[in-house]
Design an enzyme around this catalytic site. Structure first.
Site, PDB file in Angstrom:
ATOM      1  N   HIS A  68       0.829  -1.206   0.000  1.00 50.00           N
ATOM      2  CA  HIS A  68       0.000   0.000   0.000  1.00 50.00           C
ATOM      3  C   HIS A  68       0.862   1.254   0.000  1.00 50.00           C
ATOM      4  O   HIS A  68       1.918   1.296   0.625  1.00 50.00           O
ATOM      5  CB  HIS A  68      -0.959   0.026   1.200  1.00 50.00           C
ATOM      6  CG  HIS A  68      -0.299  -0.337   2.492  1.00 50.00           C
ATOM      7  ND1 HIS A  68       0.006  -1.639   2.836  1.00 50.00           N
ATOM      8  CD2 HIS A  68       0.135   0.429   3.512  1.00 50.00           C
ATOM      9  CE1 HIS A  68       0.610  -1.657   4.013  1.00 50.00           C
ATOM     10  NE2 HIS A  68       0.712  -0.404   4.446  1.00 50.00           N
TER      11      HIS A  68
ATOM     12  N   HIS B 281       0.991   5.106   1.130  1.00 52.44           N
ATOM     13  CA  HIS B 281       0.375   6.115   1.998  1.00 52.44           C
ATOM     14  C   HIS B 281       0.481   7.482   1.332  1.00 52.44           C
ATOM     15  O   HIS B 281       1.524   7.817   0.768  1.00 52.44           O
ATOM     16  CB  HIS B 281       1.139   6.243   3.329  1.00 52.44           C
ATOM     17  CG  HIS B 281       1.117   5.029   4.197  1.00 52.44           C
ATOM     18  ND1 HIS B 281       0.303   4.924   5.292  1.00 52.44           N
ATOM     19  CD2 HIS B 281       1.835   3.881   4.162  1.00 52.44           C
ATOM     20  CE1 HIS B 281       0.529   3.766   5.902  1.00 52.44           C
ATOM     21  NE2 HIS B 281       1.449   3.122   5.242  1.00 52.44           N
TER      22      HIS B 281
HETATM   23  P1  AMP Z   1       1.958   0.066   7.232  1.00 49.48           P
HETATM   24  O1  AMP Z   1       2.495   0.213   8.627  1.00 49.48           O
HETATM   25  O2  AMP Z   1       2.730   0.870   6.210  1.00 49.48           O
HETATM   26  O3  AMP Z   1       1.818  -1.401   6.847  1.00 49.48           O
HETATM   27  O4  AMP Z   1       0.525   0.711   7.258  1.00 49.48           O
HETATM   28  C1  AMP Z   1      -0.667   0.013   7.478  1.00 49.48           C
HETATM   29  C2  AMP Z   1      -1.744   1.058   7.548  1.00 49.48           C
HETATM   30  O5  AMP Z   1      -3.002   0.431   7.404  1.00 49.48           O
HETATM   31  C3  AMP Z   1      -1.773   1.839   8.858  1.00 49.48           C
HETATM   32  O6  AMP Z   1      -1.598   3.233   8.601  1.00 49.48           O
HETATM   33  C4  AMP Z   1      -3.146   1.518   9.425  1.00 49.48           C
HETATM   34  O7  AMP Z   1      -3.736   2.594  10.112  1.00 49.48           O
HETATM   35  C5  AMP Z   1      -3.925   1.147   8.178  1.00 49.48           C
HETATM   36  N1  AMP Z   1      -5.083   0.296   8.430  1.00 49.48           N
HETATM   37  C6  AMP Z   1      -5.112  -0.843   9.156  1.00 49.48           C
HETATM   38  N2  AMP Z   1      -6.372  -1.353   9.173  1.00 49.48           N
HETATM   39  C7  AMP Z   1      -7.137  -0.507   8.427  1.00 49.48           C
HETATM   40  C8  AMP Z   1      -8.514  -0.481   8.071  1.00 49.48           C
HETATM   41  N3  AMP Z   1      -9.383  -1.412   8.490  1.00 49.48           N
HETATM   42  N4  AMP Z   1      -8.960   0.539   7.294  1.00 49.48           N
HETATM   43  C9  AMP Z   1      -8.107   1.494   6.863  1.00 49.48           C
HETATM   44  N5  AMP Z   1      -6.796   1.523   7.175  1.00 49.48           N
HETATM   45  C10 AMP Z   1      -6.312   0.537   7.945  1.00 49.48           C
END
Ligand code: AMP
Length: 159
Positions: free
Chosen positions: A115, A117
Protein backbone atom coordinates in the site's frame (compact mmCIF):
# COMPACT_ATOMS: atom_id res chain seq x y z
CA UNK A 1 11.60 -24.84 4.51
CA UNK A 2 15.20 -23.73 3.84
CA UNK A 3 17.03 -21.01 5.80
CA UNK A 4 16.44 -18.37 3.12
CA UNK A 5 12.72 -19.28 2.92
CA UNK A 6 12.47 -18.92 6.70
CA UNK A 7 14.16 -15.52 6.55
CA UNK A 8 11.78 -14.52 3.77
CA UNK A 9 8.73 -15.66 5.76
CA UNK A 10 9.82 -13.54 8.72
CA UNK A 11 10.60 -10.58 6.48
CA UNK A 12 7.13 -10.99 4.98
CA UNK A 13 5.50 -11.20 8.39
CA UNK A 14 4.11 -14.72 7.86
CA UNK A 15 1.84 -13.58 5.08
CA UNK A 16 -1.87 -13.97 5.68
CA UNK A 17 -3.67 -13.84 2.31
CA UNK A 18 -6.79 -12.68 4.14
CA UNK A 19 -5.42 -9.33 5.25
CA UNK A 20 -7.64 -6.54 6.42
CA UNK A 21 -7.21 -4.95 2.96
CA UNK A 22 -8.46 -8.09 1.16
CA UNK A 23 -11.53 -7.89 3.40
CA UNK A 24 -11.98 -4.21 2.51
CA UNK A 25 -11.72 -5.06 -1.22
CA UNK A 26 -14.32 -7.79 -0.74
CA UNK A 27 -16.49 -5.27 1.15
CA UNK A 28 -16.51 -7.55 4.20
CA UNK A 29 -15.10 -4.63 6.22
CA UNK A 30 -16.14 -0.97 5.90
CA UNK A 31 -13.92 1.69 4.33
CA UNK A 32 -14.22 5.24 3.09
CA UNK A 33 -13.52 4.62 -0.60
CA UNK A 34 -11.94 7.42 -2.61
CA UNK A 35 -11.26 5.77 -5.94
CA UNK A 36 -11.41 2.43 -7.76
CA UNK A 37 -10.38 1.18 -11.21
CA UNK A 38 -9.44 -2.20 -12.66
CA UNK A 39 -5.95 -2.14 -11.06
CA UNK A 40 -6.11 -0.18 -7.79
CA UNK A 41 -8.39 0.99 -4.98
CA UNK A 42 -7.94 3.97 -2.66
CA UNK A 43 -9.55 4.56 0.74
CA UNK A 44 -8.97 6.54 3.91
CA UNK A 45 -6.50 5.22 6.51
CA UNK A 46 -8.33 4.23 9.70
CA UNK A 47 -5.59 5.79 11.90
CA UNK A 48 -4.67 8.97 10.04
CA UNK A 49 -1.24 10.50 10.76
CA UNK A 50 -2.87 13.75 9.66
CA UNK A 51 -6.39 14.52 8.44
CA UNK A 52 -6.76 13.30 4.83
CA UNK A 53 -4.37 10.31 5.19
CA UNK A 54 -5.25 7.95 2.33
CA UNK A 55 -4.00 4.58 1.06
CA UNK A 56 -3.77 3.20 -2.48
CA UNK A 57 -3.62 -0.57 -2.83
CA UNK A 58 -3.55 -3.04 -5.75
CA UNK A 59 -6.75 -4.99 -6.35
CA UNK A 60 -4.68 -8.19 -6.27
CA UNK A 61 -3.21 -9.45 -2.96
CA UNK A 62 0.44 -8.51 -3.67
CA UNK A 63 2.41 -8.65 -0.41
CA UNK A 64 5.22 -6.29 -1.30
CA UNK A 65 6.87 -4.43 -4.17
CA UNK A 66 8.38 -7.53 -5.78
CA UNK A 67 4.93 -9.13 -6.04
CA UNK A 68 3.51 -6.11 -7.82
CA UNK A 69 3.18 -6.05 -11.63
CA UNK A 70 5.01 -2.87 -12.75
CA UNK A 71 1.93 -1.42 -14.46
CA UNK A 72 -0.01 -1.80 -11.19
CA UNK A 73 2.83 -0.09 -9.29
CA UNK A 74 2.76 2.72 -11.84
CA UNK A 75 -0.99 3.09 -11.40
CA UNK A 76 -0.61 3.19 -7.58
CA UNK A 77 1.78 6.12 -7.94
CA UNK A 78 -0.42 7.83 -10.55
CA UNK A 79 -3.46 7.68 -8.28
CA UNK A 80 -1.34 8.69 -5.27
CA UNK A 81 -0.29 11.79 -7.22
CA UNK A 82 -3.91 12.51 -8.11
CA UNK A 83 -4.98 12.19 -4.45
CA UNK A 84 -2.10 14.48 -3.36
CA UNK A 85 -3.29 17.11 -5.87
CA UNK A 86 -6.88 16.74 -4.62
CA UNK A 87 -5.79 17.14 -0.99
CA UNK A 88 -3.94 20.37 -1.90
CA UNK A 89 -7.04 21.65 -3.73
CA UNK A 90 -9.33 20.78 -0.78
CA UNK A 91 -9.79 22.62 2.53
CA UNK A 92 -7.72 19.97 4.38
CA UNK A 93 -4.67 21.63 5.99
CA UNK A 94 -1.56 20.76 3.96
CA UNK A 95 1.65 22.67 3.45
CA UNK A 96 3.23 19.56 1.95
CA UNK A 97 2.47 15.91 1.24
CA UNK A 98 4.35 12.70 2.01
CA UNK A 99 4.07 9.58 -0.14
CA UNK A 100 5.33 6.57 1.79
CA UNK A 101 5.50 2.84 1.16
CA UNK A 102 6.81 0.32 3.69
CA UNK A 103 8.06 -2.83 1.91
CA UNK A 104 8.82 -5.49 4.53
CA UNK A 105 8.72 -5.74 8.31
CA UNK A 106 12.09 -3.98 8.73
CA UNK A 107 10.70 -1.07 6.70
CA UNK A 108 7.66 -0.76 8.98
CA UNK A 109 5.09 -2.74 6.97
CA UNK A 110 2.30 -4.03 9.21
CA UNK A 111 -0.37 -4.99 6.66
CA UNK A 112 0.90 -7.53 4.13
CA UNK A 113 -0.94 -6.21 1.12
CA UNK A 114 1.29 -3.56 -0.43
CA UNK A 115 0.00 0.00 0.00
CA UNK A 116 1.04 3.56 -0.76
CA UNK A 117 0.38 6.12 2.00
CA UNK A 118 -0.52 9.69 1.05
CA UNK A 119 -0.75 12.12 3.93
CA UNK A 120 -0.75 15.90 4.29
CA UNK A 121 2.06 17.58 6.20
CA UNK A 122 2.13 20.93 7.92
CA UNK A 123 4.36 22.60 10.45
CA UNK A 124 4.07 21.08 13.95
CA UNK A 125 1.90 18.19 12.68
CA UNK A 126 3.78 15.91 15.14
CA UNK A 127 5.13 13.53 12.50
CA UNK A 128 8.89 13.12 12.02
CA UNK A 129 11.59 10.82 10.70
CA UNK A 130 14.22 9.51 13.12
CA UNK A 131 17.54 9.54 11.30
CA UNK A 132 20.51 7.32 12.26
CA UNK A 133 23.78 8.94 13.38
CA UNK A 134 25.50 7.80 10.14
CA UNK A 135 23.23 10.15 8.18
CA UNK A 136 25.00 13.18 9.62
CA UNK A 137 28.46 12.09 8.36
CA UNK A 138 28.23 11.44 4.62
CA UNK A 139 30.38 8.41 3.59
CA UNK A 140 33.30 8.57 1.14
CA UNK A 141 32.18 8.68 -2.50
CA UNK A 142 33.65 5.17 -2.90
CA UNK A 143 30.86 3.79 -0.70
CA UNK A 144 28.23 5.42 -2.93
CA UNK A 145 29.99 4.04 -6.01
CA UNK A 146 30.11 0.48 -4.60
CA UNK A 147 26.41 0.60 -3.72
CA UNK A 148 25.61 1.99 -7.18
CA UNK A 149 27.64 -0.83 -8.82
CA UNK A 150 25.80 -3.49 -6.79
CA UNK A 151 22.39 -2.10 -7.78
CA UNK A 152 23.29 -1.61 -11.45
CA UNK A 153 24.65 -5.19 -11.63
CA UNK A 154 21.41 -6.56 -10.13
CA UNK A 155 19.31 -4.42 -12.48
CA UNK A 156 21.14 -5.66 -15.56
CA UNK A 157 20.92 -9.31 -14.46
CA UNK A 158 17.12 -8.89 -14.13
CA UNK A 159 16.67 -7.04 -17.45
P1 AMP B 1 1.96 0.07 7.23
O1 AMP B 1 2.49 0.21 8.63
O2 AMP B 1 2.73 0.87 6.21
O3 AMP B 1 1.82 -1.40 6.85
O4 AMP B 1 0.53 0.71 7.26
C1 AMP B 1 -0.67 0.01 7.48
C2 AMP B 1 -1.74 1.06 7.55
O5 AMP B 1 -3.00 0.43 7.40
C3 AMP B 1 -1.77 1.84 8.86
O6 AMP B 1 -1.60 3.23 8.60
C4 AMP B 1 -3.15 1.52 9.42
O7 AMP B 1 -3.74 2.59 10.11
C5 AMP B 1 -3.92 1.15 8.18
N1 AMP B 1 -5.08 0.30 8.43
C6 AMP B 1 -5.11 -0.84 9.16
N2 AMP B 1 -6.37 -1.35 9.17
C7 AMP B 1 -7.14 -0.51 8.43
C8 AMP B 1 -8.51 -0.48 8.07
N3 AMP B 1 -9.38 -1.41 8.49
N4 AMP B 1 -8.96 0.54 7.29
C9 AMP B 1 -8.11 1.49 6.86
N5 AMP B 1 -6.80 1.52 7.17
C10 AMP B 1 -6.31 0.54 7.95
Amino acid sequence: MGESDKKNAVQRGNFDPHTVFSKILAEELPAEFLYKDNLVTAFMDIQPITRGHALVIPNIPAIGLSDLPPETGAQMFKIGQKIADAIKASDIPSEGINLFLADGVAAGQTVFHVHLHIFPRFEKDGFGWKLPDRYFTPPPREELREAKDAIVAAMSSKA
